[in-house]
Write an enzyme that holds these catalytic residues in place. Structure first.
Site, PDB file in Angstrom:
ATOM      1  N   LYS A   9      69.619 -44.354  35.207  1.00 34.34           N
ATOM      2  CA  LYS A   9      70.227 -45.094  36.611  1.00 34.34           C
ATOM      3  C   LYS A   9      70.747 -44.006  37.260  1.00 34.34           C
ATOM      4  O   LYS A   9      70.855 -43.570  38.321  1.00 34.34           O
ATOM      5  CB  LYS A   9      71.084 -46.193  36.268  1.00 34.34           C
ATOM      6  CG  LYS A   9      70.404 -47.348  35.833  1.00 34.34           C
ATOM      7  CD  LYS A   9      71.352 -48.634  35.858  1.00 34.34           C
ATOM      8  CE  LYS A   9      70.863 -49.866  35.007  1.00 34.34           C
ATOM      9  NZ  LYS A   9      71.946 -50.809  34.966  1.00 34.34           N
TER      10      LYS A   9
ATOM     11  N   HIS B  36      39.568 -59.849  23.044  1.00 34.58           N
ATOM     12  CA  HIS B  36      38.474 -59.090  23.311  1.00 34.58           C
ATOM     13  C   HIS B  36      39.027 -57.809  24.057  1.00 34.58           C
ATOM     14  O   HIS B  36      38.342 -57.032  24.743  1.00 34.58           O
ATOM     15  CB  HIS B  36      37.851 -59.746  24.681  1.00 34.58           C
ATOM     16  CG  HIS B  36      37.004 -61.265  24.203  1.00 34.58           C
ATOM     17  ND1 HIS B  36      35.913 -61.301  23.654  1.00 34.58           N
ATOM     18  CD2 HIS B  36      37.706 -62.267  24.266  1.00 34.58           C
ATOM     19  CE1 HIS B  36      35.629 -62.409  23.396  1.00 34.58           C
ATOM     20  NE2 HIS B  36      36.651 -63.128  23.391  1.00 34.58           N
TER      21      HIS B  36
ATOM     22  N   GLU C 170      67.939 -51.887  42.273  1.00 38.97           N
ATOM     23  CA  GLU C 170      66.655 -52.739  42.706  1.00 38.97           C
ATOM     24  C   GLU C 170      67.076 -53.821  43.376  1.00 38.97           C
ATOM     25  O   GLU C 170      66.337 -54.030  44.523  1.00 38.97           O
ATOM     26  CB  GLU C 170      66.027 -52.999  41.291  1.00 38.97           C
ATOM     27  CG  GLU C 170      65.345 -51.670  40.626  1.00 38.97           C
ATOM     28  CD  GLU C 170      66.114 -50.885  39.749  1.00 38.97           C
ATOM     29  OE1 GLU C 170      67.503 -51.235  39.729  1.00 38.97           O
ATOM     30  OE2 GLU C 170      65.489 -50.239  39.025  1.00 38.97           O
TER      31      GLU C 170
ATOM     32  N   GLY D  64      72.464 -60.319  30.215  1.00 38.10           N
ATOM     33  CA  GLY D  64      71.422 -60.389  30.923  1.00 38.10           C
ATOM     34  C   GLY D  64      70.148 -61.021  30.352  1.00 38.10           C
ATOM     35  O   GLY D  64      69.786 -61.914  31.074  1.00 38.10           O
ATOM     36  N   ARG D  65      69.787 -60.362  29.323  1.00 40.97           N
ATOM     37  CA  ARG D  65      68.540 -61.087  28.658  1.00 40.97           C
ATOM     38  C   ARG D  65      68.783 -62.149  27.797  1.00 40.97           C
ATOM     39  O   ARG D  65      67.677 -62.727  27.376  1.00 40.97           O
ATOM     40  CB  ARG D  65      68.076 -59.889  27.912  1.00 40.97           C
ATOM     41  CG  ARG D  65      69.049 -59.445  26.581  1.00 40.97           C
ATOM     42  CD  ARG D  65      68.345 -58.088  25.893  1.00 40.97           C
ATOM     43  NE  ARG D  65      69.634 -57.451  25.191  1.00 40.97           N
ATOM     44  CZ  ARG D  65      70.612 -56.549  25.313  1.00 40.97           C
ATOM     45  NH1 ARG D  65      70.830 -56.333  26.692  1.00 40.97           N
ATOM     46  NH2 ARG D  65      71.469 -56.307  24.556  1.00 40.97           N
TER      47      ARG D  65
ATOM     48  N   LYS E 106      73.722 -60.146  37.745  1.00 39.67           N
ATOM     49  CA  LYS E 106      74.975 -60.235  36.864  1.00 39.67           C
ATOM     50  C   LYS E 106      76.109 -59.461  37.444  1.00 39.67           C
ATOM     51  O   LYS E 106      77.097 -59.804  37.869  1.00 39.67           O
ATOM     52  CB  LYS E 106      74.516 -59.852  35.475  1.00 39.67           C
ATOM     53  CG  LYS E 106      75.976 -60.090  34.536  1.00 39.67           C
ATOM     54  CD  LYS E 106      75.607 -60.053  33.084  1.00 39.67           C
ATOM     55  CE  LYS E 106      76.933 -59.695  32.408  1.00 39.67           C
ATOM     56  NZ  LYS E 106      76.833 -59.641  30.856  1.00 39.67           N
TER      57      LYS E 106
ATOM     58  N   GLU F 172      65.882 -54.190  24.304  1.00 44.29           N
ATOM     59  CA  GLU F 172      67.014 -53.849  24.649  1.00 44.29           C
ATOM     60  C   GLU F 172      68.028 -54.342  23.938  1.00 44.29           C
ATOM     61  O   GLU F 172      69.190 -53.462  23.626  1.00 44.29           O
ATOM     62  CB  GLU F 172      67.160 -54.614  26.027  1.00 44.29           C
ATOM     63  CG  GLU F 172      68.050 -53.744  26.769  1.00 44.29           C
ATOM     64  CD  GLU F 172      68.366 -54.319  28.488  1.00 44.29           C
ATOM     65  OE1 GLU F 172      68.765 -55.559  28.525  1.00 44.29           O
ATOM     66  OE2 GLU F 172      67.821 -53.617  29.326  1.00 44.29           O
TER      67      GLU F 172
HETATM   68  O1  F6P Z   1      69.212 -52.079  33.253  1.00 49.97           O
HETATM   69  C1  F6P Z   1      69.389 -52.854  32.442  1.00 49.97           C
HETATM   70  C2  F6P Z   1      69.953 -54.230  32.834  1.00 49.97           C
HETATM   71  O2  F6P Z   1      71.351 -54.143  32.714  1.00 49.97           O
HETATM   72  C3  F6P Z   1      69.739 -55.363  32.150  1.00 49.97           C
HETATM   73  O3  F6P Z   1      70.154 -55.487  31.050  1.00 49.97           O
HETATM   74  C4  F6P Z   1      70.013 -56.413  32.863  1.00 49.97           C
HETATM   75  O4  F6P Z   1      69.216 -57.627  32.633  1.00 49.97           O
HETATM   76  C5  F6P Z   1      69.434 -55.879  34.396  1.00 49.97           C
HETATM   77  O5  F6P Z   1      69.584 -54.478  34.273  1.00 49.97           O
HETATM   78  C6  F6P Z   1      69.740 -56.613  35.564  1.00 49.97           C
HETATM   79  O6  F6P Z   1      71.311 -56.529  35.530  1.00 49.97           O
HETATM   80  P1  F6P Z   1      71.823 -57.395  36.819  1.00 49.97           P
HETATM   81  O7  F6P Z   1      71.361 -58.823  36.600  1.00 49.97           O
HETATM   82  O8  F6P Z   1      73.375 -57.082  36.594  1.00 49.97           O
HETATM   83  O9  F6P Z   1      71.247 -57.168  38.102  1.00 49.97           O
END
Ligand code: F6P
Length: 554
Positions: A519, A395, A214, A278-279, A208, A364
């Site tokens: 972060k 199990h 990452e 995002g979620r 987003k 979240e």
């Molecule tokens: O660190 C949490 C977050 O901001 C989430 O809310 C989001 O879904 C995810 O990181 C990834 O963010 P992006 O789509 O901006 O890479």
């Protein structure tokens, strides 16, 4: 924006507290004395058949929960959300994932912009791209058709797509496969690319913000892998790396200028909007990997499922409104019954990532300790969601749900038709499976008394160990089959349950400031990890000790 109500100050809250104190929970007795109970507490939402009757629920409790929703203005906030008001006030944004699945003819102007038209414009581009990949028109740099789509994203840009891909695998086009890279642990990229042919691989960088450490790190690792692997295969053949990236990388983001800076052709980038959290984004262009794998028609069905559940949430009477009832029940469990967690137990191997997906969606969203006006909260919010598919969980951890000291409400989910109708001799494997889905909520609710255990001839010393107390609450959700449409309905159901809980608690379910500190610190700490002694000296003793251990052992 309306001020949040402190739910503990409402009359309904006081009455619910009293009701809880006076309640003699007796699910066996409740069912025996009221033959209408199952029917009374079973509801339909689109294709979902939802049985709430094995919950710790009476008509009185339900009535007061609905009063609590009224006193905390839940439905007014629902309408504000659907209409595009900036209910995400800490980010000053509308919350409009529901606009992502509205039919083309709908109109909704938000901040002066027709959002439904914008949504369909992007969807058309995603569908067009998906069709070209599926029919082999879109090819890699050496002219070969795409066989593997690798989605690089994390959190909402990963969990939704991977969960739905796993759930709807029977719908994936033959010859196409998706993989999902999320972790910054380089193992993830390394293992997911290890056996791939670069000439037939397409990467989707899904972010987003297009700033997530990452995702950008993994995207750079993937770009390096692609170019080196093409070079090694002699596939570049004097062609520019820019050309290879253009053929093998596309992006999904709200920050299209950052996509261009990364070197991805803006013609191959799909946008969305800051009003999609995002979620809550799997049904936006973030689902491009799904549109490719499942096809535009199935993706449309998926969106149709979300929309059907949205309509139910918007129009069903409160006493039959499934997300409202389930959200209120969760509040009841968290704040009155004092449950700290909630299990989600899909009896569908295909839904094995659903609990993980729900963890981000729910935790979240509602893991907050201030209300949306900044005032602090002195009641519980945001329970822990967790789970695994049945029967595997049976199990492993069901022991604690059946006989442990913590009360854990559980949602059981199953489908009438199997994806793979296999038989073991004369027995249908699916029916053996479903028998477990029916048995577990029954065992939880009704248990097994000392007399029943004794009647089985059990040695007296172990009678109590074999007793099941019962009165363990659960909800059973069924649908005809796990289709794209039903998948959309299930996700929307939990989105709205989460909304209802957040609205009662007065929290902003749409920001996530709690992820920021870690972060920031990771970026500050990195130089110390990489060898900078001054940065190491600036750390607290514990962190410095751990970094030193790493540096001595690397
Ligand atoms: O660190 C949490 C977050 O901001 C989430 O809310 C989001 O879904 C995810 O990181 C990834 O963010 P992006 O789509 O901006 O890479």
């Amino acid at each position: 924006m309306t001020a949040p109500v402190n739910p503990t100050q409402t009359e309904a809250w006081t009455r619910l507290g009293q009701l809880h104190d006076d309640l003699q929970v007796d699910l066996r007795g409740w069912f025996e004395s009221d033959r209408q109970r199952a029917e009374k507490f079973t509801f339909t939402a689109a294709d979902l058949h939802v049985d709430l009757s094995k919950n710790i629920l009476t008509e009185d409790v339900l009535k007061n929960l609905l009063d609590l929703a009224a006193e905390t203005n839940v439905l007014a906030r629902r309408d504000q959300m659907f209409n595009g008001e900036h209910i995400n006030n800490t980010e000053d944004r509308a919350v409009l994932h529901t606009a992502l699945r509205r039919p083309k003819e709908d109109k909704l102007a938000v901040d002066g912009q027709e959002v439904v038209q914008d949504v369909h414009r992007v969807l058309e581009r995603v569908y067009d791209f998906a069709r070209r990949v599926r029919n082999g028109e879109w090819v890699g740099i050496t002219g070969k058709r795409i066989e593997t789509v690798v989605n690089i994203g994390i959190g909402g840009s990963d969990l939704g797509p991977v969960m739905v891909y796993e759930a709807l695998k029977p719908y994936v086009q033959e010859g196409l496969e998706c993989r999902f890279v999320s972790n910054i642990d380089p193992t993830d990229v390394a293992q997911k690319t290890a056996d791939l042919d670069p000439e037939t691989t397409l990467f989707i960088v899904a972010s987003k913000t297009f700033t997530t450490l990452e995702t950008l790190t993994n995207a750079r690792l993937a770009r390096t892998w692609l170019l080196e692997a093409l070079e090694a295969a002699g596939a570049l053949d004097g062609k520019e790396s820019k050309e290879a990236v253009a053929k093998h990388f596309i992006a999904v983001s709200t920050a299209l200028e950052k996509v261009a800076e990364f070197g991805i052709d803006p013609a191959n980038a799909f946008g969305f909007w800051d009003w999609v959290g995002g979620r809550y984004s799997v049904d936006s262009a973030i689902g491009t990997s799904l549109a490719i794998a499942l096809g535009p028609e199935n993706f449309e069905e998926f969106l149709g499922g979300f929309h059907a559940l949205d309509q139910h949430f918007l129009t069903a009477a409160p006493e039959e409104n499934v997300p409202l009832l389930m959200g209120l029940l969760n509040v009841w469990y968290v704040n009155f019954v004092k449950a700290a967690s909630h299990a989600v137990l899909p009896y569908a191997q295909q839904l094995h990532r659903f609990p993980a997906y729900l963890q981000q969606l729910t935790m979240e969203s509602n893991g907050k300790s201030v209300r949306w006006d900044g005032s602090s909260i002195d009641y519980s919010t945001g329970e822990i969601f967790w789970g695994e598919p049945g029967t595997n969980g049976q199990h492993a951890f069901y022991q604690l749900i059946h006989q442990g000291t913590q009360l854990i409400p559980a949602d059981f989910i199953a489908f009438a038709k199997p994806a793979y109708p296999l038989n073991d001799g004369d027995k249908s494997a699916h029916e053996l499976f479903l028998a477990n889905f029916f048995a577990q909520p029954k065992a939880l609710a009704f248990g097994k008394t000392e007399e029943e255990v004794r009647a089985e001839g059990t040695r007296e010393e172990i009678v109590t160990a074999r007793v099941f107390a019962g009165n363990k609450p659960s909800t059973s959700i069924m649908a005809p089959a796990l289709t794209p449409r039903v998948m959309g309905e299930l996700i929307a159901l939990y989105e709205h349950i989460t909304f209802v809980q957040g609205a009662v608690w007065g929290v902003n379910s749409f920001d996530q400031w709690g992820v920021e500190l870690g972060k920031q610190l990771a970026l500050q700490i990195y130089p110390a990890v990489a060898g900078d002694d001054e940065a190491l000296a600036a750390q607290d003793d514990s962190t410095a000790g751990l970094i030193r251990y790493y540096r001595e052992n690397r």
